[in-house]
Write an enzyme that holds these catalytic residues in place. Structure first.
Site, PDB file in Angstrom:
ATOM      1  CE  LYS A  82      -0.676   0.116   5.051  1.00 16.56           C
ATOM      2  NZ  LYS A  82      -0.044   1.399   5.328  1.00 16.56           N
ATOM      3  CG  ASP A  83       3.718   2.018   2.776  1.00 17.43           C
ATOM      4  OD1 ASP A  83       2.660   2.601   3.100  1.00 17.43           O
ATOM      5  OD2 ASP A  83       4.406   1.364   3.584  1.00 17.43           O
ATOM      6  NE  ARG A 130      -7.526   3.239   4.307  1.00 20.04           N
ATOM      7  CZ  ARG A 130      -7.762   2.448   5.320  1.00 20.04           C
ATOM      8  NH1 ARG A 130      -8.963   1.960   5.529  1.00 20.04           N
ATOM      9  NH2 ARG A 130      -6.800   2.135   6.170  1.00 20.04           N
ATOM     10  NE  ARG A 131      -6.753   2.328   9.228  1.00 14.94           N
ATOM     11  CZ  ARG A 131      -5.472   2.026   9.383  1.00 14.94           C
ATOM     12  NH1 ARG A 131      -4.644   2.925   9.935  1.00 14.94           N
ATOM     13  NH2 ARG A 131      -5.006   0.849   9.004  1.00 14.94           N
ATOM     14  NE  ARG A 148       3.670   9.070  11.274  1.00 10.25           N
ATOM     15  CZ  ARG A 148       4.743   9.550  10.658  1.00 10.25           C
ATOM     16  NH1 ARG A 148       4.791  10.815  10.296  1.00 10.25           N
ATOM     17  NH2 ARG A 148       5.779   8.768  10.391  1.00 10.25           N
ATOM     18  NE  ARG A 154       0.559   4.522  14.400  1.00  7.48           N
ATOM     19  CZ  ARG A 154       0.007   4.887  13.248  1.00  7.48           C
ATOM     20  NH1 ARG A 154      -1.281   4.680  13.040  1.00  7.48           N
ATOM     21  NH2 ARG A 154       0.730   5.452  12.301  1.00  7.48           N
ATOM     22  CB  CYS A 241      -0.529   7.803   1.254  1.00  4.94           C
ATOM     23  SG  CYS A 241       0.504   9.265   1.501  1.00  4.94           S
TER      24      CYS A 241
END
Length: 320
Positions: A82-83, A130-131, A148, A154, A241
């Site tokens: 996805k990156d 997106r989230r 981050r 996290r 992204c």
């Protein structure tokens, strides 16, 4: 030494998740009879503490690894797919996409709570527009705040009380052996994952024909088809992204054999507006299916919901 006999140097980011993922790929290559060593590479995305949305375009976790490849500092590199930007990089070949992990997102919340059990005003950490947009669209009254750091940092912030919940990719927790910390797996009907989420990408220099062939044996056809369709949507919508775009493709059994099924959603940043579409078709037409789906979304106004992103840079040439 030639590619056929030397120890392969696998370039990887230095985070625990990245080295774990790269270690899985190294084990796959060792099963093919080759020795592999990991070479840790620092990327801009790893060293900066700024929100991801402040970086223009895509590829902040990828460029340093690709530069190391082209310099000859490593022979192959492993990325979270996805990156990877959707535009090509001269001299680099995406040699394999191994079998994909579950692409869905998960909630990790205090007191074992699920998304629907979080009280209005709960602080939910995520660095992904997106989230944010999809969670906002659910109308739960959550306080969606930026976060981050790697998976461990996290979760530590959550345990320290800085957040009531955080949203992560299920694949990362699974690969780290920490899936039991998730309190809910989010239904894609509510929150679609990022294009390519849960999949890995193995890249090498295009000129290394022997290595391209070796790594090609690790390619998983259904995964390749699914992510090809998802990335076609991403490219056609010119979304990066930082775009509130979710999409998920799967290869499923149809009446006449396997077929590809894909759905996608583009949303305004506040989740108030959305364009949602789905499509199906033959597995060998994955890119065309994704482009057709994106075209239908554009016809319905998806372009108005996607923030402008910097134009893709020119194809980078290998330095002499």
């Amino acid at each position: 030494m030639t590619v056929a006999t030397s120890t392969l140097r696998l370039g990887t980011r230095a985070s625990e998740l990245a080295t774990t993922q790269s270690g899985h790929v190294a084990d796959m290559i060792r099963e093919l009879g080759r020795e592999v060593e990991l070479v840790e590479i620092s990327t801009e995305g790893d060293t900066s503490t700024a929100p991801l949305t402040t970086f223009g375009g895509t590829g902040i976790f990828v460029s340093a690894l690709r530069d190391a490849l082209l310099r000859g500092d490593c022979d192959l590199a492993v990325h979270s797919l996805k990156d990877i930007p959707t535009y090509p990089h001269e001299g680099i070949t995406l040699a394999a996409t191994p079998p994909r992990e579950d692409a869905r997102d998960v909630l990790v919340a205090r007191d074992g709570l699920t998304l629907g059990e979080l009280p209005p005003g709960s602080r939910v950490g995520t660095g992904s527009p997106r989230r944010v947009s999809q969670l906002a669209a659910l109308g739960l009254g959550l306080d969606l705040v930026d976060i981050r750091g790697n998976v461990d940092s996290r979760i530590r912030k959550l345990r320290a009380g800085d957040y009531d919940a955080i949203v992560l990719a299920r694949a990362g927790l699974a690969r780290l052996g920490r899936l039991d910390e998730a309190t809910e797996v989010l239904d894609p009907i509510q929150v679609l994952p990022a294009p390519g989420q849960g999949a890995l990408a193995i890249e090498c220099r295009s000129e290394d024909a022997e290595l391209v062939a070796l790594l090609g044996s690790l390619d998983h056809g259904p995964t390749r088809a699914a992510v090809t369709a998802e990335r076609a949507v991403l490219a056609a919508l010119e979304a990066g992204c930082s775009a509130p775009l979710g999409t998920l493709a799967e290869v499923v059994e149809g009446d006449d054999g396997d077929e590809l099924w894909i759905r996608a959603a583009a949303l305004s940043l506040d989740g108030a507006l959305s364009v949602r579409k789905s499509a199906t078709g033959p597995v060998d037409q994955a890119e065309a299916i994704g482009l057709r789906l994106a075209s239908e979304m554009l016809d319905d106004g998806a372009a108005d919901l996607i923030p402008p992103t910097p134009q893709a840079p020119p194809v980078r040439k290998q330095q002499a």
